[in-house]
Write a protein that holds these residues in place. Structure first.
Motif, PDB file in Angstrom:
ATOM      1  N   ASP A 134      67.162  -6.595  55.863  1.00 17.54           N
ATOM      2  CA  ASP A 134      67.516  -7.484  56.770  1.00 17.54           C
ATOM      3  C   ASP A 134      66.535  -8.678  57.094  1.00 17.54           C
ATOM      4  N   HIS A 135      65.373  -7.848  57.097  1.00 20.74           N
ATOM      5  CA  HIS A 135      64.141  -8.697  57.410  1.00 20.74           C
ATOM      6  C   HIS A 135      62.971  -8.636  56.548  1.00 20.74           C
ATOM      7  N   PHE A 136      63.355  -8.383  55.196  1.00 24.46           N
ATOM      8  CA  PHE A 136      62.501  -8.180  54.186  1.00 24.46           C
ATOM      9  C   PHE A 136      62.260  -9.671  53.411  1.00 24.46           C
ATOM     10  N   ILE A 137      61.223 -10.118  53.148  1.00 21.35           N
ATOM     11  CA  ILE A 137      61.081 -11.111  52.226  1.00 21.35           C
ATOM     12  C   ILE A 137      60.626 -10.973  50.968  1.00 21.35           C
ATOM     13  N   SER A 138      59.503 -10.289  50.904  1.00 19.80           N
ATOM     14  CA  SER A 138      59.069  -9.887  49.649  1.00 19.80           C
ATOM     15  C   SER A 138      58.056  -8.720  49.873  1.00 19.80           C
ATOM     16  N   CYS A 139      57.709  -8.107  48.518  1.00 15.36           N
ATOM     17  CA  CYS A 139      56.577  -6.964  48.627  1.00 15.36           C
ATOM     18  C   CYS A 139      55.772  -7.429  47.222  1.00 15.36           C
ATOM     19  N   ASP A 140      54.455  -7.098  47.407  1.00 15.55           N
ATOM     20  CA  ASP A 140      53.743  -6.886  46.051  1.00 15.55           C
ATOM     21  C   ASP A 140      53.370  -5.529  45.633  1.00 15.55           C
ATOM     22  N   ALA A 141      53.520  -5.342  44.483  1.00 12.68           N
ATOM     23  CA  ALA A 141      53.213  -3.965  43.782  1.00 12.68           C
ATOM     24  C   ALA A 141      52.401  -4.102  42.540  1.00 12.68           C
ATOM     25  N   ILE A 142      51.607  -3.038  42.382  1.00 12.13           N
ATOM     26  CA  ILE A 142      50.768  -2.943  41.110  1.00 12.13           C
ATOM     27  C   ILE A 142      51.440  -2.372  40.063  1.00 12.13           C
ATOM     28  N   ASP A 143      51.467  -2.941  39.092  1.00 14.45           N
ATOM     29  CA  ASP A 143      52.115  -2.174  37.682  1.00 14.45           C
ATOM     30  C   ASP A 143      51.116  -1.112  37.265  1.00 14.45           C
ATOM     31  N   ILE A 144      51.541   0.231  37.356  1.00 18.34           N
ATOM     32  CA  ILE A 144      50.622   1.205  37.051  1.00 18.34           C
ATOM     33  C   ILE A 144      50.019   1.107  35.833  1.00 18.34           C
ATOM     34  N   GLN A 145      50.686   0.795  34.539  1.00 17.80           N
ATOM     35  CA  GLN A 145      50.382   0.624  33.467  1.00 17.80           C
ATOM     36  C   GLN A 145      49.440  -0.679  33.136  1.00 17.80           C
ATOM     37  N   THR A 146      49.682  -1.643  33.735  1.00 21.49           N
ATOM     38  CA  THR A 146      48.955  -2.874  33.315  1.00 21.49           C
ATOM     39  C   THR A 146      48.187  -3.443  34.247  1.00 21.49           C
ATOM     40  N   ILE A 176      53.771   0.050  45.558  1.00 20.10           N
ATOM     41  CA  ILE A 176      53.908  -1.286  46.506  1.00 20.10           C
ATOM     42  C   ILE A 176      52.479  -1.091  47.408  1.00 20.10           C
ATOM     43  N   THR A 177      52.073  -2.484  47.458  1.00 22.53           N
ATOM     44  CA  THR A 177      50.679  -2.936  48.176  1.00 22.53           C
ATOM     45  C   THR A 177      50.862  -3.254  49.517  1.00 22.53           C
ATOM     46  N   ASN A 178      52.012  -4.215  49.648  1.00 17.98           N
ATOM     47  CA  ASN A 178      52.220  -4.851  50.934  1.00 17.98           C
ATOM     48  C   ASN A 178      53.667  -5.208  51.060  1.00 17.98           C
ATOM     49  N   VAL A 179      54.037  -5.492  52.194  1.00 19.09           N
ATOM     50  CA  VAL A 179      55.492  -5.967  52.395  1.00 19.09           C
ATOM     51  C   VAL A 179      55.238  -7.385  53.392  1.00 19.09           C
TER      52      VAL A 179
END
Ligand code: EPU
Length: 337
Positions: A134-146, A176-179
């Motif tokens: 309900d309050h989430f805009i986006s998150c950054d995530a690192i692709d473990i392979q690339t 996930i590194t940040n939200v």
């Protein structure tokens, strides 16, 4: 970066299970995380956030990477809204309290949920009528392979009840590194109807609640019902609330007219697992140091020295009793490792 070998994970999981990790690495920045990922093959990694939604049943024969990246930052503001970015290693509840101190509304009903910001989207944490989405805009995530950093919008996260893409198609692929959250600076929307919030506010003598009062009410309710992991090991709700068909529900209702229920969509009904376990007479049940909590049957607890396997045996017993009595399958909410 902190590296230790043959390290106990007891203080890294809220169940307080004493298993060992082959190697434990705490990373405090994206740079440290990237360098660990570069050195270790993906199949030998185990990613650990707040450790609040897992049951460890064996030693972890892998490199456990504890995501300890801290930091909160406002990235954009309007008259009405603030867009705030929190890094994955921030403790969820401390972050919620911080937003409330700034008078930013939205997360107050999610007070006192154990765990970290970075793991909150994985199961779309929810309580008292509010979900993370309900309050989430986006998150950054690192692709473990690339090692590429990918931004996931709310839509791309495919949020659902205690579910997201990170538990399904994308399982094990990203960290996930940040939200980023969108919170209200003014005209707060107060959700007080769910559960006992209104009752708690009355007891507190609050007639015109602020977002901070709602948070206090939620904390009060949770403290009454849910054990504090610092005092009694647990992972919150151990099972999901099952969803059954309308037909199945009618049969149960004939047998148990008082059964609590929440309609889901057109033909389905959600039943509180806590009620089922309670009704089956298992509330407060204990086998050695593994038990069903005495105030909230949905929570399994570790009275001290229980092993993960003992908690799992108890969970299987609960599932078998519920299947026998109600013909309902209870699905664990926690990840069993
Ligand atoms: N109930 C019983 N006996 C019990 C427990 C519950 O009869 O031992 C009955 C209650 O009386 C009530 C109903 O079951 O009629 C529902 O109980 P409650 O409102 O406590 O909510 P819940 O369905 O048990 C869910 C979440 C919690 C969240 C609360 C409040 C799930 C699996 N659990 O619990 O989430 O805090 O609602 O919104 O959806 C968590 O995920 O770790 C968690 C604690």
């Amino acid at each position: 970066m902190k590296v230790s070998q043959n390290a106990s994970l007891k203080s890294y999981n809220t169940f307080g299970i004493d298993v060992k990790a082959k190697t434990l690495i705490s990373v405090r920045s994206i740079g440290e995380l990237v360098s660990v990922l570069k050195k270790n093959y993906a199949e030998d990694l185990f990613i650990l956030g707040g450790g609040s939604n897992m049951l460890l049943t064996q030693n972890v024969d892998a490199t456990v990477v504890h995501i300890d990246i801290k930091g909160v930052e406002v990235i954009r503001e309007t008259e009405e809204f603030v867009f705030v970015k929190a890094n994955a290693g921030e403790n969820w509840h401390e972050f919620v309290l911080y937003t409330l101190q700034q008078n930013w509304g939205g997360l107050e009903n999610l007070s006192l949920i154990p765990g970290n910001v970075g793991t909150s989207p994985i199961q779309n944490i929810g309580a008292y009528g509010v979900e993370l989405k309900d309050h989430f805009i986006s998150c950054d995530a690192i692709d473990i392979q690339t090692l590429e950093i990918i931004n996931f919008t709310a839509e791309e996260c495919e949020f659902d009840y205690r579910n997201s893409i990170f538990k399904n198609k994308a399982k094990g692929k990203y960290i996930i590194t940040n939200v980023i959250f969108k919170l209200r600076k003014t005209n707060h929307t107060l959700l007080t109807n769910y559960g006992a919030i209104n009752e708690a506010l009355n007891e507190m003598g609050v007639a015109d609640p602020s977002i901070r009062d709602i948070s206090k009410a939620v904390i009060k309710i949770r403290q009454q019902k849910l054990p504090d992991p610092k005092e009694l090991g647990n992972s919150g709700s151990f099972f999901k609330n099952p969803v059954i068909t309308e037909k199945e529900f009618e049969i149960l209702k004939n047998q148990f007219p008082e059964i609590p229920n929440y309609p889901v969509g057109q033909n389905s009904v959600k039943i509180p697992a806590g009620w089922l376990i309670d009704k089956a007479g298992l509330k407060g049940y204990r086998e050695g140091d593994a038990g069903v909590h005495k105030n909230q049957a949905l929570v399994l607890v570790n009275y001290g020295e229980a092993t993960g396997e003992e908690i799992l045996d108890l969970a299987h017993k609960v599932q078998a009793e519920i299947r026998a009595k109600f013909k309902i399958h209870l699905e664990p909410e926690v990840n069993i490792i």
